[in-house]
Design an enzyme around this catalytic site. Structure first.
Site, PDB file in Angstrom:
ATOM      1  N   ARG A 293      22.450 -95.294 -98.150  1.00 47.84           N
ATOM      2  CA  ARG A 293      20.902 -94.424 -98.123  1.00 47.84           C
ATOM      3  C   ARG A 293      19.919 -94.502 -99.135  1.00 47.84           C
ATOM      4  O   ARG A 293      18.708 -94.449 -99.031  1.00 47.84           O
ATOM      5  CB  ARG A 293      21.141 -93.013 -97.749  1.00 47.84           C
ATOM      6  CG  ARG A 293      21.580 -92.629 -96.557  1.00 47.84           C
ATOM      7  CD  ARG A 293      22.107 -91.131 -96.490  1.00 47.84           C
ATOM      8  NE  ARG A 293      23.251 -90.959 -96.987  1.00 47.84           N
ATOM      9  CZ  ARG A 293      23.798 -89.842 -97.284  1.00 47.84           C
ATOM     10  NH1 ARG A 293      22.818 -88.664 -97.315  1.00 47.84           N
ATOM     11  NH2 ARG A 293      24.864 -89.500 -98.060  1.00 47.84           N
TER      12      ARG A 293
ATOM     13  N   GLN B 103      38.385-101.562-106.557  1.00 52.20           N
ATOM     14  CA  GLN B 103      38.974-100.753-105.290  1.00 52.20           C
ATOM     15  C   GLN B 103      39.420-101.719-104.445  1.00 52.20           C
ATOM     16  O   GLN B 103      40.113-101.438-103.484  1.00 52.20           O
ATOM     17  CB  GLN B 103      38.296 -99.785-105.037  1.00 52.20           C
ATOM     18  CG  GLN B 103      38.766 -98.844-103.823  1.00 52.20           C
ATOM     19  CD  GLN B 103      38.067 -97.548-103.423  1.00 52.20           C
ATOM     20  OE1 GLN B 103      36.991 -97.292-103.968  1.00 52.20           O
ATOM     21  NE2 GLN B 103      38.552 -96.882-102.288  1.00 52.20           N
TER      22      GLN B 103
ATOM     23  N   SER C 286     -11.701-110.276-141.943  1.00 49.46           N
ATOM     24  CA  SER C 286     -11.636-110.179-140.558  1.00 49.46           C
ATOM     25  C   SER C 286     -11.478-111.759-139.917  1.00 49.46           C
ATOM     26  O   SER C 286     -11.956-112.571-140.528  1.00 49.46           O
ATOM     27  CB  SER C 286     -12.798-109.491-140.026  1.00 49.46           C
ATOM     28  OG  SER C 286     -12.757-108.287-140.310  1.00 49.46           O
TER      29      SER C 286
END
Ligand code: UD1
Ligand code: MG
Length: 465
Positions: free
Chosen positions: A15, A80, A406
């Site tokens: 789901r 499993q 800068s």
């Protein structure tokens, strides 16, 4: 002999409609299975995760969590094979539980993330216990049948229940503590003679209940709520968030807008932290006393010292931020950023593998990558460390009290000595010694009256030529 936890995580999670295994879907950034594992006490004899669907992804996740030190105890995984029911999931664990020398087994589901460490601790300390909840609409949950004294008398799945049994509102939360020898024996006797043709763990638990006394504890339904759909995921996330925020409010943290703030389960917030709206903290995040985190900021796996101010809309990941530093607005601190005390990182500055020592400043528009910047150094607007030549990364090392003008490009590898001064607009390709002034500029050409002459040529269509 010891207590071993078994976490069921082999189911498909149809789901969720996802490629991702259900138990890896996150609640506040941490997958559901990680929530379950992290709630385990550290002194367990181990935890066994039963996997099958999405096995590769699950094993990779377990390994990553182990490496990151997120798991409180040793964790192994058992495949499993084709899942034939919750009882079958336990049957395939028999060799592993025997190998671990289990005397007691605690069983939890990987898709039930909000069982608190306190509840898990009670389960681990119990001899035989089942966690149940009382629900006004018990739906598809298994029903708990009790003896008049409260002991477990039976468990009936909704699909197998009689109308009288369906009316029972006390339901099985799917979390159990049982002595391993009794459970082991019951597992060997299981059949799939039921409506779903599954081997039910609940049949084994009921069988144990016929041999010994199994207690039933009623829990807050929030603690046992499972994640089966995206709706459940959203509801669990909201519940987890309420719980986490309540805790941190008690500890002295202010949330200006709790509903838009998302704090993960591994965040640690100190007192007088203030979080503005839309803040998200994911992973291991430590926020020091008195920090203010600005609106819309996302912080992942990072540490902030005391009194740090993060202005709005910053993205910070895998970074250290020293006490009293100021960051942002709109700054991005990437992996390996290490800011010393009082460092300033301003707007549109990106840092990566950058160590800035105490008081260094980069206040505007810069990229600082693979670099170390000394105490008190000022990085001007638009400075870029050119750290990548297309193949390799190179380092930029800048000393103390340097002034980088800068729009300077620092072409790495390059070393700038203490107290050096780099003129604005320079392209620095060679090392600059301490106290040197470095400039690299094309000389400026200025022609008096040149502007109007050019404009008239432009009008005649002859332009710049
Ligand atoms: C189970 C219980 C039910 C209980 C409910 C609580 C059984 C038979 N029923 O029902 O009484 O009210 O949990 O949430 O146990 N899983 C495996 N291997 C399997 C089957 C399941 O690892 O072969 C895992 C799933 O991934 C999940 C958990 O076990 O994490 C529970 O399985 P699920 O199919 O959701 O059981 P329920 O029908 O909800
Ligand atoms: Mg379920």
């Amino acid at each position: 002999m010891s207590t071993v936890a078994v976490i069921l995580a082999a189911g498909l999670g149809t789901r969720m409609k996802s490629r991702l295994p259900k138990v890896l879907h996150p609640i506040l950034g941490d997958p559901s299975l990680l929530w379950v594992l992290r709630a385990l006490p550290a002194d367990l004899g181990g935890a066994v995760v039963v996997v099958h669907h999405g096995k590769e992804q699950l094993l990779a996740a377990l390994e990553a969590w182990q490496k990151a030190g997120l798991l409180p105890c040793p964790v192994t995984a058992v495949d499993q094979g084709e899942p034939l029911g919750t009882g079958h999931a336990l049957q395939v664990c028999i060799p592993e539980l025997d190998r671990l020398g289990a005397s007691q087994v605690v069983i939890l589901c990987g898709d039930v993330p909000l069982t608190s460490p306190a509840t898990v601790f009670r389960l681990c300390a119990a001899e035989s216990l089942l966690l149940a909840m009382d629900l006004p609409s018990p739906g598809s949950y298994g029903r708990v049948i009790q003896h008049p004294d409260g002991r477990l008398a039976g468990l009936v799945e909704a699909k197998d229940a009689t109308p009288e049994q369906l009316a029972v509102q006390r339901v099985n939360g799917g979390a159990y503590a049982l002595p391993w020898p009794a459970l082991r024996k019951a597992l060997l006797g299981l059949t799939n003679d039921n409506a779903q043709r599954e081997f039910y763990l609940t049949d084994a638990v009921a069988a144990v209940g016929r041999e010994i006394s199994v207690a039933v504890e009623i829990c807050d339904p929030e603690e046992l709520a499972g994640m089966n759909s995206r709706h459940d995921q959203a509801a669990l996330q909201a519940a987890a968030q309420r719980r986490i925020q309540r805790h941190w409010m008690t500890e002295g943290v202010t949330f200006l807008h709790p509903d838009s703030t998302l704090i993960g389960p591994r965040a640690i917030l100190h007192r007088d932290v203030l979080l503005e709206p839309g803040v998200r903290l994911e992973g291991t995040v430590i926020v020091g006393e008195g920090c203010r985190i600005g609106q819309g900021t996302v912080i992942t796996d990072s540490v902030l010292g005391e009194g740090v101010e993060v202005r709005p809309y910053c993205v910070i990941a895998h970074a250290l931020v020293g006490a009293g530093a100021k960051v942002g607005p709109f700054a991005r601190l990437r992996e390996g950023t290490d800011l010393g005390e009082g460092v300033h990182i301003g707007n549109f500055v990106e840092t990566k593998k950058a160590k800035l020592h105490r008081g260094a400043k980069a206040n505007h528009l810069a990229y600082l990558g693979d670099t170390e910047i000394g105490e008190g150094t000022n990085i001007g607007a638009g400075v870029i460390t050119c750290n990548y030549d297309g193949v390799n990364k190179h380092r930029t090392t800048i000393g103390r009290n340097v002034f980088v003008g800068s729009d300077t490009q620092l072409v790495a590898p390059v070393v700038i000595g203490d107290d050096a001064l780099i003129g604005a607009g320079s392209t620095i390709t060679k090392d600059v010694p301490a106290d040197a002034l470095a400039l690299s500029r094309i000389p400026q050409a200025t022609r008096e009256g040149g502007a109007s002459k050019l404009r008239s040529r432009q009008k005649k269509g002859t332009g710049l030529s």
